[in-house]
Design an enzyme around this catalytic site. Structure first.
Site, PDB file in Angstrom:
ATOM      1  N   GLU A  97     -18.267  36.566  40.460  1.00 39.49           N
ATOM      2  CA  GLU A  97     -18.824  35.743  39.378  1.00 39.49           C
ATOM      3  C   GLU A  97     -19.544  34.533  39.953  1.00 39.49           C
ATOM      4  O   GLU A  97     -19.062  33.895  40.903  1.00 39.49           O
ATOM      5  CB  GLU A  97     -17.719  35.188  38.457  1.00 39.49           C
ATOM      6  CG  GLU A  97     -17.157  36.155  37.463  1.00 39.49           C
ATOM      7  CD  GLU A  97     -16.123  35.518  36.539  1.00 39.49           C
ATOM      8  OE1 GLU A  97     -16.257  34.325  36.192  1.00 39.49           O
ATOM      9  OE2 GLU A  97     -15.176  36.229  36.179  1.00 39.49           O
TER      10      GLU A  97
ATOM     11  N   HIS B 101      -5.475  33.033  16.619  1.00 37.77           N
ATOM     12  CA  HIS B 101      -5.120  33.178  15.201  1.00 37.77           C
ATOM     13  C   HIS B 101      -4.122  32.115  14.758  1.00 37.77           C
ATOM     14  O   HIS B 101      -4.242  31.546  13.676  1.00 37.77           O
ATOM     15  CB  HIS B 101      -4.536  34.572  14.930  1.00 37.77           C
ATOM     16  CG  HIS B 101      -5.551  35.664  15.112  1.00 37.77           C
ATOM     17  ND1 HIS B 101      -5.216  36.955  15.423  1.00 37.77           N
ATOM     18  CD2 HIS B 101      -6.907  35.636  15.045  1.00 37.77           C
ATOM     19  CE1 HIS B 101      -6.317  37.679  15.534  1.00 37.77           C
ATOM     20  NE2 HIS B 101      -7.351  36.899  15.310  1.00 37.77           N
TER      21      HIS B 101
ATOM     22  N   HIS C  12      -7.790  40.719  33.025  1.00 37.72           N
ATOM     23  CA  HIS C  12      -8.621  39.526  32.853  1.00 37.72           C
ATOM     24  C   HIS C  12      -8.064  38.751  31.664  1.00 37.72           C
ATOM     25  O   HIS C  12      -8.727  38.579  30.633  1.00 37.72           O
ATOM     26  CB  HIS C  12     -10.094  39.926  32.661  1.00 37.72           C
ATOM     27  CG  HIS C  12     -11.075  38.817  32.918  1.00 37.72           C
ATOM     28  ND1 HIS C  12     -12.136  38.946  33.799  1.00 37.72           N
ATOM     29  CD2 HIS C  12     -11.169  37.564  32.417  1.00 37.72           C
ATOM     30  CE1 HIS C  12     -12.846  37.819  33.800  1.00 37.72           C
ATOM     31  NE2 HIS C  12     -12.283  36.966  32.970  1.00 37.72           N
TER      32      HIS C  12
ATOM     33  N   TYR D 239     -18.439  28.586  41.017  1.00 37.36           N
ATOM     34  CA  TYR D 239     -19.341  27.928  40.068  1.00 37.36           C
ATOM     35  C   TYR D 239     -19.773  26.528  40.477  1.00 37.36           C
ATOM     36  O   TYR D 239     -20.898  26.135  40.267  1.00 37.36           O
ATOM     37  CB  TYR D 239     -18.673  27.831  38.685  1.00 37.36           C
ATOM     38  CG  TYR D 239     -18.552  29.150  37.965  1.00 37.36           C
ATOM     39  CD1 TYR D 239     -19.516  29.568  37.054  1.00 37.36           C
ATOM     40  CD2 TYR D 239     -17.453  29.999  38.187  1.00 37.36           C
ATOM     41  CE1 TYR D 239     -19.407  30.776  36.377  1.00 37.36           C
ATOM     42  CE2 TYR D 239     -17.342  31.207  37.519  1.00 37.36           C
ATOM     43  CZ  TYR D 239     -18.322  31.596  36.613  1.00 37.36           C
ATOM     44  OH  TYR D 239     -18.209  32.800  35.961  1.00 37.36           O
TER      45      TYR D 239
ATOM     46  N   ARG E 286     -19.299  44.864  36.503  1.00 31.36           N
ATOM     47  CA  ARG E 286     -17.894  44.484  36.568  1.00 31.36           C
ATOM     48  C   ARG E 286     -17.401  44.190  35.152  1.00 31.36           C
ATOM     49  O   ARG E 286     -17.918  43.302  34.488  1.00 31.36           O
ATOM     50  CB  ARG E 286     -17.731  43.235  37.448  1.00 31.36           C
ATOM     51  CG  ARG E 286     -16.310  42.719  37.464  1.00 31.36           C
ATOM     52  CD  ARG E 286     -16.113  41.475  38.316  1.00 31.36           C
ATOM     53  NE  ARG E 286     -14.744  41.050  38.184  1.00 31.36           N
ATOM     54  CZ  ARG E 286     -14.346  39.836  37.798  1.00 31.36           C
ATOM     55  NH1 ARG E 286     -15.212  38.882  37.564  1.00 31.36           N
ATOM     56  NH2 ARG E 286     -13.064  39.571  37.660  1.00 31.36           N
TER      57      ARG E 286
ATOM     58  N   ASN F 222     -14.999  34.200  42.840  1.00 31.57           N
ATOM     59  CA  ASN F 222     -15.727  33.564  41.735  1.00 31.57           C
ATOM     60  C   ASN F 222     -16.037  32.136  42.140  1.00 31.57           C
ATOM     61  O   ASN F 222     -15.127  31.381  42.521  1.00 31.57           O
ATOM     62  CB  ASN F 222     -14.880  33.530  40.459  1.00 31.57           C
ATOM     63  CG  ASN F 222     -14.729  34.900  39.834  1.00 31.57           C
ATOM     64  OD1 ASN F 222     -15.248  35.898  40.340  1.00 31.57           O
ATOM     65  ND2 ASN F 222     -14.004  34.958  38.720  1.00 31.57           N
TER      66      ASN F 222
ATOM     67  N   ASN G 199      -7.999  38.908  37.723  1.00 33.78           N
ATOM     68  CA  ASN G 199      -9.082  37.935  37.723  1.00 33.78           C
ATOM     69  C   ASN G 199      -8.516  36.521  37.695  1.00 33.78           C
ATOM     70  O   ASN G 199      -7.757  36.161  36.794  1.00 33.78           O
ATOM     71  CB  ASN G 199      -9.973  38.106  36.488  1.00 33.78           C
ATOM     72  CG  ASN G 199     -11.054  37.034  36.443  1.00 33.78           C
ATOM     73  OD1 ASN G 199     -11.945  37.029  37.288  1.00 33.78           O
ATOM     74  ND2 ASN G 199     -10.976  36.110  35.498  1.00 33.78           N
ATOM     75  N   GLU G 200      -8.862  35.726  38.700  1.00 34.74           N
ATOM     76  CA  GLU G 200      -8.561  34.292  38.740  1.00 34.74           C
ATOM     77  C   GLU G 200      -7.113  33.949  38.408  1.00 34.74           C
ATOM     78  O   GLU G 200      -6.835  33.264  37.410  1.00 34.74           O
ATOM     79  CB  GLU G 200      -9.489  33.524  37.792  1.00 34.74           C
ATOM     80  CG  GLU G 200     -10.955  33.615  38.148  1.00 34.74           C
ATOM     81  CD  GLU G 200     -11.802  32.535  37.472  1.00 34.74           C
ATOM     82  OE1 GLU G 200     -11.288  31.844  36.573  1.00 34.74           O
ATOM     83  OE2 GLU G 200     -12.975  32.386  37.862  1.00 34.74           O
TER      84      GLU G 200
END
Ligand code: NOJ
Length: 510
Positions: free
Chosen positions: A408, A70, A153, A341, A108, A339, A197-198
């Site tokens: 992930e 915002h 997260h 990628y 998840r 996770n 998470n991460e």
């Protein structure tokens, strides 16, 4: 002992690990087609801020991502935000129906801290937030889908950020209070928990860079964040172990992200640089929890201590744990959430003394990707399936083959339902994973595709679509439509095997 609505086969096999090893009969079957064993589970993942929308309704408090998007829309590629996102707050049944269609055995998702505790603190619990997650969890159980719940997260309550967020040690205590509310409220219905998470990503990109809260203080605040997150994780795990495990059962882990880091050349220098980079990018969080000795990786400790001294600081920029904290954090897991990628090459970075301190300068290594690796819609994500196997073996050898759930793996391509590239991506990564499990002996019990749906991809807004289902952001109803990859993944999740006949999923289109 378990509540009767906790489903049978799908949830029991997930994480118990007993049925994970294949027998010789199964092995023969597996040889002819690439199949995962019966105990192996397939699921999909999302996260609260990325899909829920309803950012300020029903008593929800403001999060650091609400504030960043915002106050600084220019920091988001398409100037968008998660105000509406996929509207999942209003689509429990619709979203779970997609998972039923996919045939996955677990889902998840994450809980939004400011939706449950609008002020960040546990003296006031927002009932409508509780209602939403209770409905979601009940709908999952009705459909035999096991909830896998991430406590954090990335959407920290903004009012806690006003206190310094994760750089403030008291945040660990507040996280314990929040976790207690979650365990008291949902503990009977959720058996698989992830604390964070991460942490690498939200500490480095958030406190060292320009993701929320955009502190941009690498080499300082990122290390403070990591330190308090590790303490918070250890404290919540010990609380779970001491006060909840016997009563409600279940399993608790943490999700860490790990891109494979391959030496750029065979030189000893680059081999060492790659190993140092692995210790910085992954060992930072993995070593204190999963190694036999605990605490930060020795190379990280010594490099940051030496650099800090040389730069004239009177104390290391990497904080020290007390010996009690080392013990509390060491071994604080039932499983590792991983996770993965992509892959990078690593070479020794030039030693530029007296430059501004930063995580990257401390490591003295640089990572990059080859131009001829297949590109995707994310600049950081090239398709390198062989890195997955290497990484899993590195984890096996360094941390005594921990029970691992792939929490992930996924890819973004431009909008379109005939996403044959995504099908190939998933198929190639699953083949690499299969080899790591059945040839190399890595202890992996399940695979989660990121994501169920296209969603808000942080500073990349809605420009990067990772979903198996496309979301039409122009339609008032935010219509979901299955991509070809959803059809492919359904086949995999339902049979446990990768299709030999790829033609169904790879016909060329546009
Ligand atoms: C990691 C994060 O956990 C998730 O929030 C993000 O959308 C995906 N990777 C893709 O970048």
């Amino acid at each position: 002992m378990w509540p009767s609505f906790v489903p049978g086969i799908s949830s029991c096999s997930l994480l118990l690990g007993s049925s994970y090893r294949v027998n010789s009969y199964q092995r023969n079957v597996l040889d002819s087609q690439v199949c995962f064993s019966n105990g192996f589970s397939f699921g999909v993942a999302t996260a609260s801020y990325q899909i829920e929308g309803a950012w300020n309704v029903s008593g929800k408090g403001e999060s650091i991502w609400d504030r960043l998007t915002h106050a600084h829309p220019e920091m988001i590629l398409d100037h968008q935000n998660g105000d509406v996102a996929d509207g999942s707050y209003y689509k429990v049944k619709e979203d779970v129906a997609l998972m039923v269609e996919l045939g996955v055995s677990f889902y998840r998702f994450s809980v939004s801290w400011p939706r449950i505790l609008p002020n960040g603190l546990s003296n006031y619990v927002n009932e409508d937030g509780v209602r939403y997650y209770k409905e979601l969890i009940a709908e999952l159980h009705r459909n035999n889908i096991t909830p896998v719940v991430t406590m954090y997260h990335w959407d920290l309550p903004q009012c806690l950020q006003e206190l310094g967020g994760w750089t403030n040690p008291i945040m660990a205590d507040y996280f314990v209070d929040y976790a207690r509310v979650l365990l008291d409220t949902f503990g009977d219905e959720v058996r698989i928990w992830l604390t964070f998470n991460e942490p690498y990503s939200f500490c480095e990109d958030g406190y060292g860079g320009l993701d929320a809260p955009a502190a941009n203080s690498s080499g300082f605040e990122d290390y403070m964040c990591g330190h308090n997150v590790l303490r918070a994780h250890g404290m919540v795990y010990r609380m779970f172990d001491n006060e909840y495990r016997e009563k409600i059962g279940g399993h608790m882990g943490i999700t860490l992200d790990f891109a494979w880091l391959e030496p750029a050349t065979t030189s000893v220098e680059d081999q060492q640089a790659a190993e140092t980079a692995r210790q910085f990018y992954f060992g930072w969080f993995a070593h204190p929890i999963f190694s036999e000795s605990g605490d930060y990786p020795p190379i990280m400790r010594s490099l940051i201590d030496e650099n800090s001294k040389r730069q004239g600081f009177h104390r290391s920029r990497l904080p020290y744990f007390t010996s009690e904290e080392v013990e509390m954090i060491r071994g604080s897991y039932d499983f590792l959430g991983l996770n993965h990628y992509t892959t990078y090459l690593v070479k020794r970075g030039s030693q530029r003394l007296n430059v501004q301190p930063s995580f990257k300068e401390d490591m003295n290594a640089v990572r990059f990707q080859r131009d001829d690796w297949p590109k995707t819609n994310s600049t950081w994500l090239k398709v390198v399936p062989w890195g997955f196997r290497k990484l899993l073996n590195w984890v096996r050898l360094n941390y005594r083959n921990p029970k691992t759930l792939i929490t992930e793996n996924g890819v973004a391509y431009p909008r379109g339902l005939r996403d044959t590239k995504r099908v190939k991506f998933i198929d190639s990564y699953l083949r690499s994973l299969h080899t790591a499990i059945y040839q190399d002996g890595c202890f992996v019990i399940g695979y989660t595709y990121w994501s169920l749906l296209d969603n808000f991809e942080w500073t990349r807004g809605y420009t990067e679509r990772f979903g198996l289902y496309e979301v039409d952001y122009q339609s008032p109803d935010l219509t979901r439509t299955a991509k070809l990859s959803a059809k492919y993944f359904t086949n995999v999740a339902k049979t446990g095997c990768l299709p030999n006949n790829f033609a169904d999923y790879t016909y060329d289109t546009d």
